[in-house]
Design an enzyme around this catalytic site. Structure first.
Site, PDB file in Angstrom:
ATOM      1  N   HIS A   1       0.864  -1.175   0.000  1.00  0.00           N
ATOM      2  CA  HIS A   1       0.000   0.000   0.000  1.00  0.00           C
ATOM      3  C   HIS A   1       0.912   1.240   0.000  1.00  0.00           C
ATOM      4  CE1 HIS A   1      -3.655   2.249   0.645  1.00  0.00           C
ATOM      5  NE2 HIS A   1      -3.057   2.921   1.615  1.00  0.00           N
TER       6      HIS A   1
ATOM      7  N   ASP B   1       0.653   5.074  -0.122  1.00  0.00           N
ATOM      8  CA  ASP B   1      -0.192   6.262  -0.108  1.00  0.00           C
ATOM      9  C   ASP B   1       0.380   7.260  -1.102  1.00  0.00           C
ATOM     10  OD1 ASP B   1      -2.263   5.620   1.732  1.00  0.00           O
ATOM     11  OD2 ASP B   1      -0.786   5.703   3.340  1.00  0.00           O
TER      12      ASP B   1
ATOM     13  N   ASP C   1      -7.864   1.136   2.010  1.00  0.00           N
ATOM     14  CA  ASP C   1      -7.633   2.100   3.095  1.00  0.00           C
ATOM     15  C   ASP C   1      -8.356   3.419   2.835  1.00  0.00           C
ATOM     16  OD1 ASP C   1      -6.490   3.381   5.293  1.00  0.00           O
ATOM     17  OD2 ASP C   1      -4.776   4.077   4.137  1.00  0.00           O
TER      18      ASP C   1
ATOM     19  N   HIS D   1      -6.890   9.382  -0.928  1.00  0.00           N
ATOM     20  CA  HIS D   1      -7.563   9.236   0.378  1.00  0.00           C
ATOM     21  C   HIS D   1      -6.820   9.802   1.597  1.00  0.00           C
ATOM     22  CE1 HIS D   1      -5.470   5.185   0.203  1.00  0.00           C
ATOM     23  NE2 HIS D   1      -5.113   5.587   1.409  1.00  0.00           N
TER      24      HIS D   1
HETATM   25 ZN   LIG Z   1      -3.688   4.715   2.663  1.00  0.00          ZN
END
Ligand SMILES: [Zn+2]
Length: 1084
Positions: free
Chosen positions: A258, A260, A370, A583
């Protein structure tokens, strides 16, 4: 003779633990033998780069000698190192690693190519220089790009502390070592056996078998004598190959990282994170051909393609092998609450387009592990974009109620459903440990209904992904008696298994997936939210006006004055907006430098759209010359909304009303003009989706809609024939009613007589941990009304019978204050509040409250292309956990025949309980951005009482219009005789719908660049309707298509569409169901 001792579980477990420990007995234990010989590197040279620069630029730098123990900084800076390495001749045929620990993230470059990421976090500090050293290749030159940040930015490990700039990063280790792969394997064997023994319950004999096996292996191994390893390896092998029964639960293990797209680091660092993370993954793929890695976010692929062509080539190779698997179909993993319906569709349109163009792949799942809650419109948007599966895990973070399913059908507001799965391990950064496997199986809520679940492994959030240790653990537990089965899998293989398994056994969940946490993110970083709303609308307006210009240009092609639709530019601008919907950006949960970048991108969208609109309008109205500076300029009104509008607009002076030449230049967006000096207000009427001379739009003043103002004791009474509102000295609404045109009388009183509306409130807002993210339910107990006037209510001098404005200013605290204009315009169904707040608080939350007399159990909230009803009470723990919810342009409380709506132009947080509607305005969290929301904010909201239902009262259209002020622009006048060959000229609507129930959401040119217009409709009221869409254009044919603009062929998704094409234009009849989204390809 051997003695058989009593076996004590704890001491045996700890014996195994210490045998492979990195911290204890490291002079004699097995771990100490992992790198059994070490040597220094021959030389280390260093160059401090000014910025994040490419290798070629770095190589031009002046490299100076440096050594271990040196510190490098400041944070976010970049340092390049050149290492000269000479492998000792005695190491020939051995596996040799470079060990590098700079306390930061780093990237190894060999021969000008990025090869593998390194990070002191998670102890990823080794790079295999060679799996087998050769006499001819003992000399190596290695470059290392050191980034002065860690996996989670620079905020020390307590990640939500504000960023600080003092740190430096010390080079702790730079050496080469012989790697002993047998020791590596034995360590994993013993670790896994230890974990099985530790995690299985005392009642399970398999745990003891593991314990005894580990113990026997340790007895057998003499760490300095490699000949003792073989027997130990056989013991482990025997244990791990004792197979499970057929009924055992299967975990589909998928590699994942993941990353970001921005969070505790800026976008530019993410570009390098992708390179660091994915090179690690690619190296693992070369070694383990069955290793699969799920990777979402087309934007990150696009960055790597542009910046790291070598890495990109490897990615393409492994995508085609089916190991590097694009998933998700979206441009980024966006916020799940705030983006508009159209923006969500564009996430898929541009995401899927990228994956299709680059790899020939269309993702079948929406991959959003997420994000802080998921809109009830997603199932339809997914289906509309060819996606039938959904994966997330974030709902496991809900504070109050545990979501009852892990595998289920998720049904949206229109009834569309998708197969949804939440990995039951409640994590997307698993490491393959026994504990995680057992937790996944034990907490799986669909036991008996399903026997498969997903297991996402790989370091995440800051990226870095799977490691060789993780793969080693999973391969040992593939089919090991007593432990769930594990197979390396892909998203497609996993969901296909679910679909084939027992689809009829699965439960359904209808409506939103509300996360009972992080609900402060609907409000944090108000400026980003404001830009988001504005840019979403602006891009759609730009597309519409560019389409209009393009159509006009096609119709006049013979005159040789062509307009070219700016498709590439529009796509690029949309992608900037979509990127900022990531996000942690749109929710406001990043560090300050992220927002600095985000605002820059928004400003680029605003200025580019403004230029594109100017250019398009010149063509929309051009006659024989596109020169707009001639003497024939007249003001035009531009309505980009799909319905007729009757409103008051503000103009610089009365000259504008004449269609004669004038001197004054009009502002592009009159709503943006702040100064009322020399402004006049006129009431106009303009058809849907249309550009029309102002002189054809102006309405004669009507006495019954003009605004009256009078004083009654301490109150000021405003009325316009439609609504009547009483305002007190603090600007609060003490009474509100609307005129019922059917019953010819005023409605019931809308406001609770004991509690005035438009009451500002200040709450304490101290969450438990996640500062920018969370507002806790206990904040409701700290309600403090703002009651201190700086300037009592007064009538604004500029008021007139078309528009009356009152002014008030209030002291919020000793640091913050607000000014408000309360405005009523002729014929307007709402009272408007233009607000400016100077905000300098610490952990306070500003809201405005509207206590109504509406009796209802539910409130309705605008969401993506539809609306959602949520409780107006705290009956159950599920209801009360939704004390702060997300809505878009409006929220409404209605009882039979009457209701009150609150409209806004940039807010997303609401709450409704016991008939009190509250709009969340500003928060003041200090972490991760201590400057969040400090300063001046300008926003507007409105209060709209109505008779009938919210649908019949036109709340939806009114809120859309409130967010999209009419534009007035000077353009050359098109002679009447030059009407289009296929219609009666530009001031007729491009598209018209015969029912207010259906909105034209989008008008744009098709992505495939055929002469085709894409029109997207949505049923807005929540009911079925036969809608007639007419256009002045004569299309050759019209086809229903999906959100990716591909014609629909499948029977199950067939749209009932009838088209009549004549010389007068095209008439399309579409049967639509509640909240349905329909896209049409209208081919010219
Ligand atoms: Zn995230």
């Amino acid at each position: 003779m051997d003695h058989v001792p009593f076996k004590h579980k704890r001491t045996t477990l700890e014996r195994a633990e210490k045998f492979i420990s990195q911290h204890y007995f490291t002079d004699i234990n097995l771990k100490s033998r992992l790198y059994r010989e070490k040597a220094t590197v021959t030389s280390i040279k260093h160059f401090a780069a000014k910025d994040r620069i490419p290798l070629d630029d770095a190589l031009q730098g002046h490299f100076k000698k440096t050594s271990i123990g040196e510190a490098f900084g400041p944070v976010w800076s970049t340092h390049w190192f050149e290492l000269e390495i000479n492998i000792p001749a005695s190491w020939v045929e051995r596996e040799v690693h470079l060990l590098w620990n700079s306390g930061s993230e780093a990237l190894v470059w060999i021969h000008g190519e990025p090869i593998q990421g390194l990070s002191s976090d998670n102890n990823r500090i080794s790079y295999p220089l060679t799996s087998r050293a050769e006499t001819s290749k003992l000399h190596h030159i290695v470059h290392i790009e050191m980034a002065c940040n860690q996996l989670l930015g620079i905020g020390d490990l307590a990640i939500v502390k504000p960023e600080h700039d003092e740190r430096t990063f010390t080079l702790r280790q730079a050496e080469i070592a012989v790697f002993d792969r047998d020791v590596f394997d034995l360590i994993l064997d013993i670790e896994t056996l230890h974990d099985i023994a530790k995690e299985l319950p005392e009642t399970n004999q398999r745990g003891f078998q593991a314990l005894f096996t580990a113990n026997a292996m340790i007895n057998q191994i003499e760490v300095h004598d490699r000949s003792t390893f073989k027997l130990a390896q056989e013991m482990a092998h025997k244990f791990f190959t004792q197979r499970n029964g057929q009924s055992q639960h299967t975990l589909h293990a998928m590699g994942h990282a993941h990353i970001d797209t921005a969070w505790l680091w800026p976008y530019d660092e993410t570009k390098r994170k992708c390179a660091r993370s994915w090179t690690c993954t690619l190296r693992l793929m070369e070694k383990y051909p069955n290793f699969t890695f799920m990777c979402s976010q087309a934007q990150q692929y696009a960055w790597v393609k542009e910046l790291y062509p070598g890495v990109w080539k490897d990615i393409c190779k492994f995508v085609h092998k089916g190991q590097f698997v694009p998933v998700g179909g979206t441009w980024v993993e966006m916020d799940g609450n705030i983006p508009s319906g159209e923006a969500c569709i564009r996430q898929f349109l541009y995401g899927q387009k990228f994956f299709q163009e680059e790899f020939g792949i269309k993702c079948k799942e929406f991959w959003l592990p997420d994000t802080f809650g998921y809109s009830a419109q997603f199932p339809q948007i997914l289906r509309h974009c060819g996606v039938s599966r959904f994966l997330t895990q974030k709902l496991s973070w809900s504070l109050v109620n545990k979501f009852p399913h892990h595998t289920f059908y998720w049904e949206g507001i229109d009834g569309s459903s998708v197969l949804a799965h939440f990995p039951p391990g409640d994590d997307y950064s698993m490491t393959g440990k026994v504990k995680e496997l057992l937790k996944t199986t034990q907490s799986f809520k669909e036991k008996g209904r399903s026997n498969h679940s997903a297991f996402l492994f790989g370091y995440g959030d800051g990226g870095h992904g799977p490691s060789e240790e993780m793969l080693g653990r999973l391969s040992r537990l593939k089919d090991c008696d007593g432990i769930p089965k594990v197979q390396l899998s892909s998203s497609d293989a996993f969901f296909s298994t679910l679909e084939a398994e027992s689809p009829n056994m699965l439960c359904h969940w209808r409506g939103e997936l509300y996360l009972e946490l992080h609900n402060g993110t609907y409000t944090t970083w108000a400026q980003v939210k404001k830009y988001n709303r504005h840019c979403e609308i602006l891009l759609q307006e730009t597309e519409l006006l560019c389409t209009l210009a393009w159509v006009q240009s096609l119709e006049k092609r013979s005159e040789g004055d062509g307009y070219s639709y700016p498709k590439a530019r529009l796509e690029a601008l949309w992608k900037l907006l979509l990127l900022n919907q990531f996000h942690d950006v749109l929710p406001g949960s990043s560090i300050n430098m992220v927002f600095h970048d985000a605002i820059k991108l928004y400003k680029e969208i605003v200025s580019s759209c403004s230029g594109l609109i100017d250019w398009a309008l010149r063509f929309s109205q051009a006659t024989t010359t596109a020169n707009s500076h001639g003497p024939d300029l007249v003001p035009f009104v531009i309505n980009t909304q799909p319905f007729l509008r009757r409103e008051v607009i503000r103009l610089p002076d009365s000259d504008c009303l004449r269609s004669s030449p004038k001197r004054r230049k009009l502002s592009l967006d009159l709503a943006g003009a702040e100064d009322d000096v020399d402004m006049t207000h006129v009431e106009i009427e303009i058809p849907a989706l249309c550009v029309k001379p102002l002189s054809d739009c102006t309405l004669p003043p009507e006495s019954n809609t003009q605004v009256t103002v009078k004083r009654e004791d301490d109150l000021i009474v405003l009325a316009n024939g439609k609504i009547k509102v009483l305002i007190d000295h603090l600007g609060r609404v003490t009474s509100l009613a609307c005129y019922d045109a059917v019953k010819h009388r005023w409605s019931k009183e809308a406001i609770d007589p004991d509690h005035p509306a438009n009451q500002f409130l200040l709450y304490d807002d101290v969450p438990l941990y996640w500062d920018a993210w969370d507002v806790m339910d206990y904040h409701l107990e700290t309600r403090k009304p703002v009651l201190l006037p700086i300037q009592r209510l007064r009538i604004d001098e500029a008021s007139n019978p078309t528009r009356v404005a009152l002014e008030v200013s209030l002291q919020i605290s000793d640091k913050s204050y607000l000014q408000q204009k309360i405005i009523l315009e002729a014929g307007s169904p709402y009272v408007r509040f233009d607000t400016e707040v100077a905000w300098h608080e610490n952990r306070k939350f500003l809201k405005v409250e509207f206590p109504t007399t509406v009796h209802t159990t539910e409130a309705a909230y605008d969401i993506q292309s539809g609306f959602l009803r949520r409780p107006n009470h705290f009956n159950t723990s599920w209801d009360s956990a939704r004390f702060e919810v997300c809505g878009h342009k409006w929220a409404d409380l209605s009882e039979y025949g009457f209701g009150v709506s609150v409209l806004n132009d940039c807010k997303y947080g609401y709450s409704a309980v016991d008939g009190i509607l509250r709009l969340s305005l500003l928060r003041s969290p200090k972490s991760p951005d201590h400057k969040a929301d400090m300063g001046v904010h300008i926003f507007s909201y409105a209060l709209m009482p109505h008779t009938g239902s919210l649908q019949d009262a036109g709340v939806i259209q009114t809120a859309n219009a409130f967010n999209c002020p009419l534009r007035v622009k000077e353009l050359p006048l098109l002679p009447r005789s030059q009407g289009s060959a296929v219609g009666s000229g530009v001031n007729k609507s491009l598209f018209e719908v015969d029912t207010p129930q259906v909105l034209v959401q989008t008008v744009k040119m098709a992505e495939d660049e055929t002469p085709t217009i894409i029109v997207r409709l949505n049923e807005a009221f929540g009911g079925s309707v036969q809608a007639k869409l007419t256009s002045r254009l004569k299309f050759s044919h019209v086809q229903a298509c999906d959100g990716l603009e591909e014609a629909l062929h499948h029977e199950d998704r067939k749209i009932d569409l009838q088209t009549i094409i004549s010389d007068l234009g095209t008439e399309m009849s579409v049967q639509m169901s509640a909240f349905q989204i329909v896209s049409l390809r209208c081919c010219l």
